[in-house]
Scaffold this motif. Structure first.
Motif, PDB file in Angstrom:
ATOM      1  N   ARG A  78       0.820  -1.214   0.000  1.00 33.56           N
ATOM      2  CA  ARG A  78       0.000   0.000   0.000  1.00 33.56           C
ATOM      3  C   ARG A  78       0.856   1.267   0.000  1.00 33.56           C
ATOM      4  NH1 ARG A  78      -3.026  -3.881   2.228  1.00 33.56           N
ATOM      5  NH2 ARG A  78      -5.257  -3.845   1.824  1.00 33.56           N
ATOM      6  N   LEU A  79       2.046   1.160   0.574  1.00 34.57           N
ATOM      7  CA  LEU A  79       3.019   2.252   0.539  1.00 34.57           C
ATOM      8  C   LEU A  79       4.317   1.721  -0.054  1.00 34.57           C
ATOM      9  CD1 LEU A  79       2.616   3.864   4.102  1.00 34.57           C
ATOM     10  CD2 LEU A  79       1.994   4.914   1.920  1.00 34.57           C
ATOM     11  N   SER A  80       4.899   2.482  -0.958  1.00 29.93           N
ATOM     12  CA  SER A  80       6.212   2.126  -1.494  1.00 29.93           C
ATOM     13  C   SER A  80       7.246   2.340  -0.387  1.00 29.93           C
ATOM     14  CB  SER A  80       6.542   3.024  -2.684  1.00 29.93           C
ATOM     15  OG  SER A  80       6.661   4.371  -2.245  1.00 29.93           O
ATOM     16  N   LYS A  81       8.488   1.948  -0.651  1.00 30.98           N
ATOM     17  CA  LYS A  81       9.550   2.202   0.335  1.00 30.98           C
ATOM     18  C   LYS A  81       9.647   3.691   0.625  1.00 30.98           C
ATOM     19  CE  LYS A  81      12.559  -1.768  -0.314  1.00 30.98           C
ATOM     20  NZ  LYS A  81      13.929  -2.224  -0.559  1.00 30.98           N
ATOM     21  N   ALA A  82       9.598   4.506  -0.423  1.00 27.38           N
ATOM     22  CA  ALA A  82       9.660   5.965  -0.240  1.00 27.38           C
ATOM     23  C   ALA A  82       8.422   6.464   0.497  1.00 27.38           C
ATOM     24  CB  ALA A  82       9.797   6.667  -1.584  1.00 27.38           C
ATOM     25  N   GLY A  83       7.269   5.902   0.174  1.00 26.76           N
ATOM     26  CA  GLY A  83       6.029   6.286   0.855  1.00 26.76           C
ATOM     27  C   GLY A  83       6.053   5.928   2.324  1.00 26.76           C
ATOM     28  N   LEU A  84       6.595   4.761   2.638  1.00 27.05           N
ATOM     29  CA  LEU A  84       6.726   4.350   4.040  1.00 27.05           C
ATOM     30  C   LEU A  84       7.669   5.288   4.773  1.00 27.05           C
ATOM     31  CD1 LEU A  84       6.184   2.470   6.407  1.00 27.05           C
ATOM     32  CD2 LEU A  84       7.901   0.906   5.488  1.00 27.05           C
ATOM     33  N   LYS A  85       8.773   5.643   4.128  1.00 33.28           N
ATOM     34  CA  LYS A  85       9.726   6.566   4.756  1.00 33.28           C
ATOM     35  C   LYS A  85       9.065   7.923   5.024  1.00 33.28           C
ATOM     36  CE  LYS A  85      14.309   8.510   4.365  1.00 33.28           C
ATOM     37  NZ  LYS A  85      15.502   8.721   3.604  1.00 33.28           N
ATOM     38  N   ASP A  86       8.285   8.420   4.049  1.00 35.82           N
ATOM     39  CA  ASP A  86       7.589   9.697   4.231  1.00 35.82           C
ATOM     40  C   ASP A  86       6.552   9.635   5.351  1.00 35.82           C
ATOM     41  OD1 ASP A  86       9.031  10.834   2.153  1.00 35.82           O
ATOM     42  OD2 ASP A  86       7.425  10.603   0.679  1.00 35.82           O
ATOM     43  N   ALA A  87       5.898   8.484   5.493  1.00 34.04           N
ATOM     44  CA  ALA A  87       4.845   8.326   6.497  1.00 34.04           C
ATOM     45  C   ALA A  87       5.382   7.990   7.885  1.00 34.04           C
ATOM     46  CB  ALA A  87       3.874   7.232   6.051  1.00 34.04           C
ATOM     47  N   ASP A  88       6.705   7.837   7.995  1.00 28.52           N
ATOM     48  CA  ASP A  88       7.347   7.363   9.222  1.00 28.52           C
ATOM     49  C   ASP A  88       8.291   8.436   9.788  1.00 28.52           C
ATOM     50  OD1 ASP A  88       8.390   5.737  11.240  1.00 28.52           O
ATOM     51  OD2 ASP A  88       9.779   4.725   9.878  1.00 28.52           O
ATOM     52  N   PRO A  89       7.749   9.496  10.394  1.00 29.19           N
ATOM     53  CA  PRO A  89       8.612  10.579  10.859  1.00 29.19           C
ATOM     54  C   PRO A  89       9.587  10.183  11.972  1.00 29.19           C
ATOM     55  CG  PRO A  89       6.376  10.933  11.622  1.00 29.19           C
ATOM     56  CD  PRO A  89       6.346   9.764  10.682  1.00 29.19           C
TER      57      PRO A  89
END
Length: 137
Positions: A78-89
């Motif tokens: 559901r989240l790409s690696k980059a998306g996970l990084k962005d969503a994980d402050p």
């Protein structure tokens, strides 16, 4: 045995419908079908509150190991690696429910180019709308 499971599942779905719970999106669907499934106030659009209700259910359904977070495996693409990084402050490699709902809100806002706070079927057909639906399915 399978008939019993099917009957139990049908009873569960009927009970959830009677209680007015928000349905979980099981697979990709059209913008119009998503509106129909998520639009609890039946105004023909979905707002952030309606989307976050579905997102909270999705988070709970995906969160299998009871640690209060979703990792890449639980997110199932559901989240790409980059998306996970962005969503994980906090950079712990997972997202908690607050972080997940923040990612949902960001995708909602990206799918709302007119800034009216609601999404219609046309907006959900956009790449940003499809990205939002992918996160909450």
């Amino acid at each position: 045995m399978s008939l019993r499971v099917s009957s139990s599942f049908a009873a569960l779905v009927l009970a959830a419908t009677a209680l007015g719970t928000v349905p979980v999106l099981a697979k990709p669907m059209s913008g119009a079908a998503a509106i129909k499934a998520i639009d609890t106030d039946n105004d023909g659009t979905i707002d952030l509150k309606e989307v976050q209700a579905v997102a909270a259910q999705t988070f709970a359904r995906l969160e299998k190991d009871a640690d209060g977070t979703l990792d890449a495996k639980e997110l199932k693409g559901r989240l790409s690696k980059a998306g996970l990084k962005d969503a994980d402050p906090d950079n712990d490699g997972t997202v908690d429910q607050k972080e997940y709902l923040a990612a949902v809100e960001a995708r909602f806002k990206a799918a709302d180019p007119d800034g009216d706070g609601t999404l219609d079927a046309k907006e959900l057909k956009s790449p940003a709308g499809k990205a939002l639906l992918a996160l909450i399915k």
